[in-house]
Write an enzyme that holds these catalytic residues in place. Structure first.
Site, PDB file in Angstrom:
ATOM      1  N   CYS A   1       0.819  -1.209   0.000  1.00  0.00           N
ATOM      2  CA  CYS A   1       0.000   0.000   0.000  1.00  0.00           C
ATOM      3  C   CYS A   1       0.856   1.263   0.000  1.00  0.00           C
ATOM      4  O   CYS A   1       1.101   1.864   1.050  1.00  0.00           O
ATOM      5  CB  CYS A   1      -0.975   0.046   1.168  1.00  0.00           C
ATOM      6  SG  CYS A   1      -2.163   1.376   0.924  1.00  0.00           S
TER       7      CYS A   1
ATOM      8  N   CYS B   1      -5.850   2.513  -4.615  1.00  0.00           N
ATOM      9  CA  CYS B   1      -5.375   3.011  -3.329  1.00  0.00           C
ATOM     10  C   CYS B   1      -6.406   4.007  -2.788  1.00  0.00           C
ATOM     11  O   CYS B   1      -6.601   5.080  -3.384  1.00  0.00           O
ATOM     12  CB  CYS B   1      -4.013   3.694  -3.529  1.00  0.00           C
ATOM     13  SG  CYS B   1      -3.174   3.970  -1.984  1.00  0.00           S
TER      14      CYS B   1
ATOM     15  N   ASP C   1       1.739  -9.509  -2.624  1.00  0.00           N
ATOM     16  CA  ASP C   1       2.850  -8.602  -2.324  1.00  0.00           C
ATOM     17  C   ASP C   1       4.224  -9.164  -2.670  1.00  0.00           C
ATOM     18  O   ASP C   1       5.210  -8.429  -2.655  1.00  0.00           O
ATOM     19  CB  ASP C   1       2.838  -8.254  -0.829  1.00  0.00           C
ATOM     20  CG  ASP C   1       1.651  -7.414  -0.425  1.00  0.00           C
ATOM     21  OD1 ASP C   1       0.923  -6.953  -1.324  1.00  0.00           O
ATOM     22  OD2 ASP C   1       1.441  -7.207   0.791  1.00  0.00           O
TER      23      ASP C   1
HETATM   24  C1  LIG Z   1      -0.925  -0.072   6.962  1.00  0.00           C
HETATM   25  C2  LIG Z   1      -1.426  -0.779   5.729  1.00  0.00           C
HETATM   26  C3  LIG Z   1      -2.434  -0.216   4.974  1.00  0.00           C
HETATM   27  C4  LIG Z   1      -2.906  -0.860   3.834  1.00  0.00           C
HETATM   28  N1  LIG Z   1      -3.937  -0.280   3.135  1.00  0.00           N
HETATM   29  C5  LIG Z   1      -4.449  -0.914   2.057  1.00  0.00           C
HETATM   30  C6  LIG Z   1      -5.588  -0.378   1.380  1.00  0.00           C
HETATM   31  O1  LIG Z   1      -6.131   0.659   1.780  1.00  0.00           O
HETATM   32  N2  LIG Z   1      -6.064  -1.032   0.310  1.00  0.00           N
HETATM   33  C7  LIG Z   1      -5.494  -2.200  -0.137  1.00  0.00           C
HETATM   34  O2  LIG Z   1      -5.977  -2.773  -1.114  1.00  0.00           O
HETATM   35  N3  LIG Z   1      -4.403  -2.730   0.481  1.00  0.00           N
HETATM   36  C8  LIG Z   1      -3.882  -2.124   1.570  1.00  0.00           C
HETATM   37  N4  LIG Z   1      -2.815  -2.675   2.233  1.00  0.00           N
HETATM   38  C9  LIG Z   1      -2.072  -3.792   1.604  1.00  0.00           C
HETATM   39  C10 LIG Z   1      -2.695  -5.170   1.798  1.00  0.00           C
HETATM   40  O3  LIG Z   1      -2.933  -5.432   3.158  1.00  0.00           O
HETATM   41  C11 LIG Z   1      -1.719  -6.212   1.211  1.00  0.00           C
HETATM   42  O4  LIG Z   1      -1.412  -5.845  -0.120  1.00  0.00           O
HETATM   43  C12 LIG Z   1      -2.296  -7.615   1.225  1.00  0.00           C
HETATM   44  O5  LIG Z   1      -2.593  -8.036   2.536  1.00  0.00           O
HETATM   45  C13 LIG Z   1      -1.307  -8.590   0.581  1.00  0.00           C
HETATM   46  O6  LIG Z   1      -1.823  -9.885   0.582  1.00  0.00           O
HETATM   47  P1  LIG Z   1      -0.835 -11.130   0.513  1.00  0.00           P
HETATM   48  O7  LIG Z   1      -1.717 -12.335   0.572  1.00  0.00           O
HETATM   49  O8  LIG Z   1       0.146 -10.974  -0.590  1.00  0.00           O
HETATM   50  O9  LIG Z   1      -0.011 -11.018   1.877  1.00  0.00           O
HETATM   51  P2  LIG Z   1      -0.576 -11.112   3.356  1.00  0.00           P
HETATM   52  O10 LIG Z   1      -2.031 -10.785   3.407  1.00  0.00           O
HETATM   53  O11 LIG Z   1       0.354 -10.299   4.186  1.00  0.00           O
HETATM   54  O12 LIG Z   1      -0.437 -12.645   3.715  1.00  0.00           O
HETATM   55  C14 LIG Z   1       0.768 -13.365   3.631  1.00  0.00           C
HETATM   56  C15 LIG Z   1       0.591 -14.656   4.431  1.00  0.00           C
HETATM   57  O13 LIG Z   1       1.722 -15.518   4.197  1.00  0.00           O
HETATM   58  C16 LIG Z   1       2.083 -16.115   5.429  1.00  0.00           C
HETATM   59  N5  LIG Z   1       3.495 -16.543   5.378  1.00  0.00           N
HETATM   60  C17 LIG Z   1       4.591 -15.799   5.635  1.00  0.00           C
HETATM   61  N6  LIG Z   1       5.700 -16.564   5.548  1.00  0.00           N
HETATM   62  C18 LIG Z   1       5.294 -17.810   5.200  1.00  0.00           C
HETATM   63  C19 LIG Z   1       5.977 -19.038   4.965  1.00  0.00           C
HETATM   64  N7  LIG Z   1       7.306 -19.146   5.102  1.00  0.00           N
HETATM   65  N8  LIG Z   1       5.247 -20.122   4.632  1.00  0.00           N
HETATM   66  C20 LIG Z   1       3.896 -20.042   4.509  1.00  0.00           C
HETATM   67  N9  LIG Z   1       3.206 -18.893   4.733  1.00  0.00           N
HETATM   68  C21 LIG Z   1       3.901 -17.809   5.078  1.00  0.00           C
HETATM   69  C22 LIG Z   1       1.815 -15.021   6.464  1.00  0.00           C
HETATM   70  O14 LIG Z   1       1.664 -15.568   7.769  1.00  0.00           O
HETATM   71  C23 LIG Z   1       0.527 -14.394   5.933  1.00  0.00           C
HETATM   72  O15 LIG Z   1      -0.638 -14.983   6.472  1.00  0.00           O
HETATM   73  C24 LIG Z   1      -2.334  -2.092   3.416  1.00  0.00           C
HETATM   74  C25 LIG Z   1      -1.320  -2.668   4.188  1.00  0.00           C
HETATM   75  C26 LIG Z   1      -0.875  -2.041   5.333  1.00  0.00           C
HETATM   76  C27 LIG Z   1       0.206  -2.694   6.175  1.00  0.00           C
END
Ligand SMILES: Cc1cc2nc3c(=O)[nH]c(=O)nc-3n(C[C@H](O)[C@H](O)[C@H](O)COP(=O)(O)OP(=O)(O)OC[C@H]3O[C@@H](n4cnc5c(N)ncnc54)[C@H](O)[C@@H]3O)c2cc1C
Length: 400
Positions: free
Chosen positions: A161, A344, A301
């Site tokens: 984000c 965003c 991400d």
């Molecule tokens: C302060 C903040 C504000 C945000 N605002 C917005 C917004 O307004 N709008 C928006 O769309 N997005 C926003 N985001 C971004 C959004 O939260 C992320 O882009 C999203 O959560 C990414 O999803 P993901 O599944 O890639 O990662 P995550 O949701 O972070 O999940 C990753 C998962 O992988 C697991 N993992 C880690 N290591 C391992 C491993 N070795 N083996 C197996 N599993 C593992 C973790 O435990 C976790 O559960 C914001 C983020 C933050 C921090």
């Protein structure tokens, strides 16, 4: 034919969305989610928590309640990938084979890359909305601020984000304006980016907010250290001759965003893009398929594609991954195409929000029938009420 085995690494926003969507398409798939955490976080609301308008306890739920029916959850962390053997190895030392692999373990917060940050963040007037434990402290600092210097930082390189480092600054300024103290606040943003926002149409609105709030901007700078005892942030800035100057700024409160990169186990694996300085997973940015291992896909991400790292982007990536994984398993051509869409939601004041939507080319891609470069009450309600509901009830369940 035996049911196809799909392993999903990471049960966050991306992993659960893909698992649920795959099972909706084909119940006979053998889906295994490897996820170490018992908790699942709705991170987008942490900005609202930091601004005092959202309960932190409403941003966390049990992972088990969101594992889709029909999927198997292995509570372990992946440590190594053996893509040539179609296997992953976990921290507990187990090996799991797959027909297709979906990689989505999110991004790593490198707190240690700013000297002194890890020791002080969450106390000593240094906060960060990038942590569940610390986001409530942001509100404590904003609420108790009586004037002085407030410094907000944004690191060099990609962050999840891209708006979050500055969204909280606009809300803080609005709060201080309402308290009648904004003219006693010297507000600075130290940013590793070249401008406030990459899409010029939305940047124009934000530059007006920055002017109205009298925020001093410092772009292209690298925050290197924070010294809590002396209330000083150290940073590097190139001067006009291209020489790096070391500078410092004193603060009374600061919101610091840590540098970010691929999780270390990704960086150290064959899936990482050797040319990417942050070690992200190397994929084709349109099909989301790994560039070297055809039965590996990645989203969210952790990818090297130049899309902004948001949940909104995942909402468009997940159906593409689902379509292409199923096509791959059926020996068909991959037809799913991701355009780099991301969104965003940027609050510019309490009760006003600009929903920036765009694609890989940084061209606005507005979905509402009005000018989205303007901040609106309706978009604030979208962020405060509708998106959290949509996340828990639809997105994680694979129906939105
Ligand atoms: C302060 C903040 C504000 C945000 N605002 C917005 C917004 O307004 N709008 C928006 O769309 N997005 C926003 N985001 C971004 C959004 O939260 C992320 O882009 C999203 O959560 C990414 O999803 P993901 O599944 O890639 O990662 P995550 O949701 O972070 O999940 C990753 C998962 O992988 C697991 N993992 C880690 N290591 C391992 C491993 N070795 N083996 C197996 N599993 C593992 C973790 O435990 C976790 O559960 C914001 C983020 C933050 C921090």
């Amino acid at each position: 034919m035996l049911a196809k085995k799909i392993i999903i690494v990471g049960g966050g926003n991306a992993g659960l969305s893909v698992a649920a969507q795959l099972l909706r398409k084909n119940k006979s798939l053998q889906i295994t989610i490897i996820e170490p955490s018992e908790k699942h976080y709705y991170q987008p609301a942490w900005t609202l928590v930091g601004a005092g308008v959202f309960d932190i306890n409403k941003t966390v739920r049990s992972e088990k309640d969101y594992i889709p029916k029909g999927a198997t959850w292995i509570k372990d962390a992946v440590e190594t990938f053996l893509p040539a053997e179609n296997k992953v190895i976990t921290r507990q030392g187990n090996s799991y084979g797959y027909d297709a692999l979906v990689v989505c373990p999110g991004i790593q917060l490198d707190w240690n890359k700013i000297k002194g940050l890890k020791e002080t963040v969450g106390k000593n007037n240094v906060t960060s909305n990038y942590s569940f434990d610390i986001a409530p402290y942001t509100w404590e600092l904003i609420r108790n601020f009586k004037g002085g210097t407030a410094v907000f930082t944004n690191p060099v390189g990609p962050v999840k984000c891209g708006g979050a480092p500055h969204k909280i600054m606009y809300l803080a300024c609005d709060y201080w304006r309402k308290q009648g103290i904004l003219d006693k606040c010297d507000v600075h943003i130290l940013s590793g980016a070249a401008s406030i926002f990459d899409v010029k149409e939305y940047a124009a609105t934000l530059n007006n907010v920055i002017k109205d709030d009298n925020i001093k901007t410092h772009f292209g700078v690298n925050v290197t250290a924070v010294d809590a005892a002396n209330k000083t942030i150290y940073y590097e800035e190139k001067n006009k001759d291209g020489i790096t100057d070391r500078k410092e700024i004193k603060f009374d409160m600061s919101h610091i965003v840590p540098p970010q990169s691929a999780p270390d186990f990704i960086k150290n694996s064959p899936l990482s893009d050797p040319n990417n300085p942050y070690g992200f997973v190397e994929i084709n940015k349109t099909t989301m398929q790994h560039s070297r291992f055809a039965n590996v896909f990645a989203l969210g991400d952790c990818i090297n594609a130049p899309a902004k790292k948001t949940g909104a982007a995942i909402r468009r990536q997940a159906p593409v991954v689902v379509k292409n994984v199923l096509a791959f398993l059926a020996n068909e051509k991959l037809r799913g195409e991701y355009t780099g869409y991301s969104a965003c939601p940027i609050p510019t004041k309490y009760g006003r929000l600009m929903l920036a939507e765009f694609d890989y080319s940084n061209t606005p891609k507005m979905t509402f029938p009005f000018d989205q470069t303007k901040s609106r009450w309706s978009m604030w309600i979208l962020k405060l009420k509708i998106l959290p509901w949509l996340y828990w009830n639809k997105i994680l369940k694979g129906t939105a």
